[in-house]
Design a protein around this motif. Structure first.
Motif, PDB file in Angstrom:
ATOM      1  N   GLN A   1       0.836  -1.217   0.000  1.00  0.00           N
ATOM      2  CA  GLN A   1       0.000   0.000   0.000  1.00  0.00           C
ATOM      3  C   GLN A   1       0.864   1.258   0.000  1.00  0.00           C
ATOM      4  O   GLN A   1       0.562   2.237  -0.674  1.00  0.00           O
ATOM      5  N   LYS A   2       1.960   1.202   0.745  1.00  0.00           N
ATOM      6  CA  LYS A   2       2.817   2.392   0.828  1.00  0.00           C
ATOM      7  C   LYS A   2       3.480   2.682  -0.521  1.00  0.00           C
ATOM      8  O   LYS A   2       3.553   3.836  -0.943  1.00  0.00           O
ATOM      9  N   ILE A   3       3.970   1.645  -1.173  1.00  0.00           N
ATOM     10  CA  ILE A   3       4.635   1.869  -2.468  1.00  0.00           C
ATOM     11  C   ILE A   3       3.627   2.462  -3.454  1.00  0.00           C
ATOM     12  O   ILE A   3       3.916   3.432  -4.170  1.00  0.00           O
ATOM     13  N   LYS A   4       2.429   1.902  -3.452  1.00  0.00           N
ATOM     14  CA  LYS A   4       1.416   2.393  -4.417  1.00  0.00           C
ATOM     15  C   LYS A   4       1.039   3.830  -4.083  1.00  0.00           C
ATOM     16  O   LYS A   4       0.897   4.672  -4.975  1.00  0.00           O
ATOM     17  N   HIS A   5       0.882   4.112  -2.790  1.00  0.00           N
ATOM     18  CA  HIS A   5       0.497   5.472  -2.400  1.00  0.00           C
ATOM     19  C   HIS A   5       1.605   6.463  -2.773  1.00  0.00           C
ATOM     20  O   HIS A   5       1.353   7.497  -3.394  1.00  0.00           O
ATOM     21  N   LEU A   6       2.848   6.120  -2.418  1.00  0.00           N
ATOM     22  CA  LEU A   6       3.953   7.040  -2.731  1.00  0.00           C
ATOM     23  C   LEU A   6       4.036   7.279  -4.237  1.00  0.00           C
ATOM     24  O   LEU A   6       4.206   8.409  -4.690  1.00  0.00           O
ATOM     25  N   SER A   7       3.900   6.183  -4.997  1.00  0.00           N
ATOM     26  CA  SER A   7       4.011   6.338  -6.461  1.00  0.00           C
ATOM     27  C   SER A   7       2.936   7.284  -6.976  1.00  0.00           C
ATOM     28  O   SER A   7       3.154   8.011  -7.948  1.00  0.00           O
ATOM     29  N   SER A   8       1.776   7.294  -6.305  1.00  0.00           N
ATOM     30  CA  SER A   8       0.679   8.124  -6.819  1.00  0.00           C
ATOM     31  C   SER A   8       0.816   9.599  -6.432  1.00  0.00           C
ATOM     32  O   SER A   8       0.209  10.458  -7.058  1.00  0.00           O
ATOM     33  N   ILE A   9       1.613   9.904  -5.407  1.00  0.00           N
ATOM     34  CA  ILE A   9       1.660  11.315  -4.956  1.00  0.00           C
ATOM     35  C   ILE A   9       2.960  12.031  -5.333  1.00  0.00           C
ATOM     36  O   ILE A   9       3.057  13.235  -5.169  1.00  0.00           O
ATOM     37  N   MET A  10       3.947  11.303  -5.813  1.00  0.00           N
ATOM     38  CA  MET A  10       5.252  11.931  -6.051  1.00  0.00           C
ATOM     39  C   MET A  10       5.250  12.794  -7.312  1.00  0.00           C
ATOM     40  O   MET A  10       4.573  12.473  -8.282  1.00  0.00           O
ATOM     41  N   PRO A  11       6.043  13.862  -7.289  1.00  0.00           N
ATOM     42  CA  PRO A  11       6.165  14.671  -8.510  1.00  0.00           C
ATOM     43  C   PRO A  11       6.789  13.851  -9.645  1.00  0.00           C
ATOM     44  O   PRO A  11       7.447  12.837  -9.382  1.00  0.00           O
ATOM     45  N   GLN A  12       6.592  14.342 -10.843  1.00  0.00           N
ATOM     46  CA  GLN A  12       7.135  13.639 -12.005  1.00  0.00           C
ATOM     47  C   GLN A  12       8.650  13.480 -11.879  1.00  0.00           C
ATOM     48  O   GLN A  12       9.332  14.417 -11.443  1.00  0.00           O
ATOM     49  N   GLY A  13       9.140  12.327 -12.221  1.00  0.00           N
ATOM     50  CA  GLY A  13      10.584  12.103 -12.197  1.00  0.00           C
ATOM     51  C   GLY A  13      11.062  11.375 -10.954  1.00  0.00           C
ATOM     52  O   GLY A  13      12.184  10.877 -10.923  1.00  0.00           O
ATOM     53  N   VAL A  14      10.212  11.297  -9.909  1.00  0.00           N
ATOM     54  CA  VAL A  14      10.651  10.604  -8.688  1.00  0.00           C
ATOM     55  C   VAL A  14      10.528   9.096  -8.890  1.00  0.00           C
ATOM     56  O   VAL A  14       9.480   8.596  -9.316  1.00  0.00           O
ATOM     57  N   GLU A  15      11.605   8.402  -8.585  1.00  0.00           N
ATOM     58  CA  GLU A  15      11.637   6.953  -8.755  1.00  0.00           C
ATOM     59  C   GLU A  15      11.941   6.311  -7.407  1.00  0.00           C
ATOM     60  O   GLU A  15      12.876   6.711  -6.716  1.00  0.00           O
ATOM     61  N   ILE A  16      11.125   5.316  -7.054  1.00  0.00           N
ATOM     62  CA  ILE A  16      11.274   4.697  -5.733  1.00  0.00           C
ATOM     63  C   ILE A  16      12.039   3.388  -5.853  1.00  0.00           C
ATOM     64  O   ILE A  16      11.654   2.493  -6.612  1.00  0.00           O
ATOM     65  N   PHE A  17      13.116   3.318  -5.081  1.00  0.00           N
ATOM     66  CA  PHE A  17      13.894   2.084  -4.970  1.00  0.00           C
ATOM     67  C   PHE A  17      13.690   1.523  -3.565  1.00  0.00           C
ATOM     68  O   PHE A  17      13.556   2.288  -2.611  1.00  0.00           O
ATOM     69  N   TYR A  18      13.670   0.202  -3.461  1.00  0.00           N
ATOM     70  CA  TYR A  18      13.582  -0.412  -2.131  1.00  0.00           C
ATOM     71  C   TYR A  18      15.008  -0.672  -1.629  1.00  0.00           C
ATOM     72  O   TYR A  18      15.797  -1.347  -2.302  1.00  0.00           O
ATOM     73  N   ALA A  19      15.327  -0.107  -0.460  1.00  0.00           N
ATOM     74  CA  ALA A  19      16.642  -0.340   0.159  1.00  0.00           C
ATOM     75  C   ALA A  19      16.555  -1.680   0.884  1.00  0.00           C
ATOM     76  O   ALA A  19      16.063  -1.754   2.017  1.00  0.00           O
TER      77      ALA A  19
END
Ligand SMILES: Cc1ncc(COP(=O)(O)O)c(C=O)c1O
Length: 403
Positions: free
Chosen positions: A33-51
């Protein structure tokens, strides 16, 4: 602490098998849920990597993959292999961390990982040498130890004398070397301030500072562009249950404004999140083997200690916790119990450092009950001293993962 029903059910099923209970239980629905939520609210160009250092268990990697992260931040060859085994192509891996060996760097070059984050001039030359041997080029970011720290953070990665990256003041000594090493493609900067930050404003200050560095580099070095800007990880979780959660939406809005202010649209902005994504998807559950009254304070001894869950002792904090009552018969009439008191929880190890929690107010606990520690999905087993005293590794049970 609120214990999800699915976790309690799993504890009871496991306890019914009769063996001493000592395990992690994972439900990665919150991570998804967190990954999906973050992906939906981030400005264009933000890419999420899992540490993945937060939790390298395959279920966390599979959840990250299925939830649409851009890739995985790795810090060893072992992590690289686990990420690839979970289905991440090497070109979705970014490699950070000081002290990368020749073997590790060679693997990166041979397999074409996305970026190696250079932590020193020596590392740049070591990587370059390998690239020459292999006749390949490697995209790199330069990691900077910014002259900025976040005092309230649990762990800082920037500011003062640090083993991470190159001091900001030395950027102009190091960058020209990297630009001259023809098998290294300089793609941008990595500046990671701190871990476990709850105030989004603090992390935004780091972003602003990075944008200032980017501006300066692009002014001072003709033709150089920082295409990739990596802010590291750091989104915190509320271990102390203060209700003061990290506000990702406010962070995203602040970043969007900074991107416009500094005119850095159309770049890749990387986040390498560990704790925020994984913490609430895991619980450490350990059976109470003994309760003693020692000079007026109850010492609750559990089956697992810092060998399985080291984080509370390492960081000197209590995790949220609760007790699952099992109503086991007493072994003798003098058996101690806990009733409405503040107690100490430790494990079975022969060291005073073996602390799981201290001064925790507990309503009731008896021998045979299960102590359950929350927010244990991140830096739980992966950060523990498993070899000390050679107890068996705790089980890692999965009640639910994403589709
Ligand atoms: C380079 C790097 N990136 C990302 C992370 C993840 O940090 P966090 O779990 O605070 O998000 C860490 C943690 O130590 C790190 O060292």
């Amino acid at each position: 602490m609120h214990l999800p029903e699915s976790i309690e059910q799993c504890i009871r099923q496991e306890a019914a098998k009769g063996a001493t209970l000592n395990c992690y239980i994972y439900d990665t629905t919150p991570m998804q849920q967190k990954i999906k939520h973050l992906s939906s609210i981030m400005p264009q160009g933000v890419e999420i990597f899992y540490a993945m250092k937060a939790n390298p268990h395959p279920v966390f990697l599979q959840t990250a993959l299925a939830s649409g992260v851009e890739g995985i931040e790795i810090a060893s060859l072992g992590e690289a292999q686990k990420a690839v085994d979970a289905g991440f192509a090497p070109n979705r891996l970014i490699y950070t961390g000081p002290g990368k060996s020749v073997e590790e760097l060679r693997w990166c070059v041979q397999h074409g990982i996305r970026t190696v984050h250079i932590e020193s001039l020596t590392e740049a030359y070591r990587l370059h040498q390998i690239c020459c041997d292999e006749d390949k080029c490697q995209d790199v970011l330069l990691r900077i130890n910014a002259n900025f720290d976040i005092h309230e953070a649990q762990t800082t990665f920037s500011g003062g004398s640090k083993k991470f990256g190159v001091d900001e003041e030395k950027l102009d000594e190091v960058l020209p070397h990297i630009l001259n090493l023809e098998h290294l493609n300089f793609r941008g900067l990595h500046v990671y301030a701190a871990s476990g930050v709850l105030k989004f404003q603090e992390l935004l200050k780091n972003c602003e500072l990075v944008f200032q560095m980017v501006q300066k580099i692009e002014q001072d070095y003709a033709g150089v562009r920082c295409d990739i800007i990596d802010f590291g990880g750091g989104f915190g979780v509320d271990y102390l249950e203060t209700g003061d959660d990290f506000e990702p939406q406010a962070w995203a809005d602040g970043l969007a404004a900074l991107i416009v202010d500094y005119g850095v649209q159309e770049r890749h902005f990387e986040l390498e999140l560990g704790r925020y994504l994984a913490a609430d998807s895991g619980f450490f559950c350990t059976e109470i083997l003994d309760i003693k009254d020692s000079r007026g304070k109850k010492q609750v001894i559990c089956a697992g200690g810092i060998n399985h869950f080291r984080r509370p002792a390492a960081l000197g904090i209590n995790h949220p916790m609760t007790i699952v009552w099992m109503n086991r018969p007493k072994l003798h009439v003098y058996q101690e119990q806990v009733r409405h008191e503040r107690v100490y929880f430790g494990g079975p190890l022969c060291t005073g450092a073996d602390k799981l929690a201290n001064d925790v107010p507990i309503e009731a606990a008896d021998v045979g009950d299960i102590a359950v520690f929350g927010l244990a999905g991140a830096y739980g087993l992966s950060m523990s001293n498993q070899a000390f005293l050679s107890h068996p590794k705790p089980k890692e049970l999965i009640v639910s993962s994403c589709d």
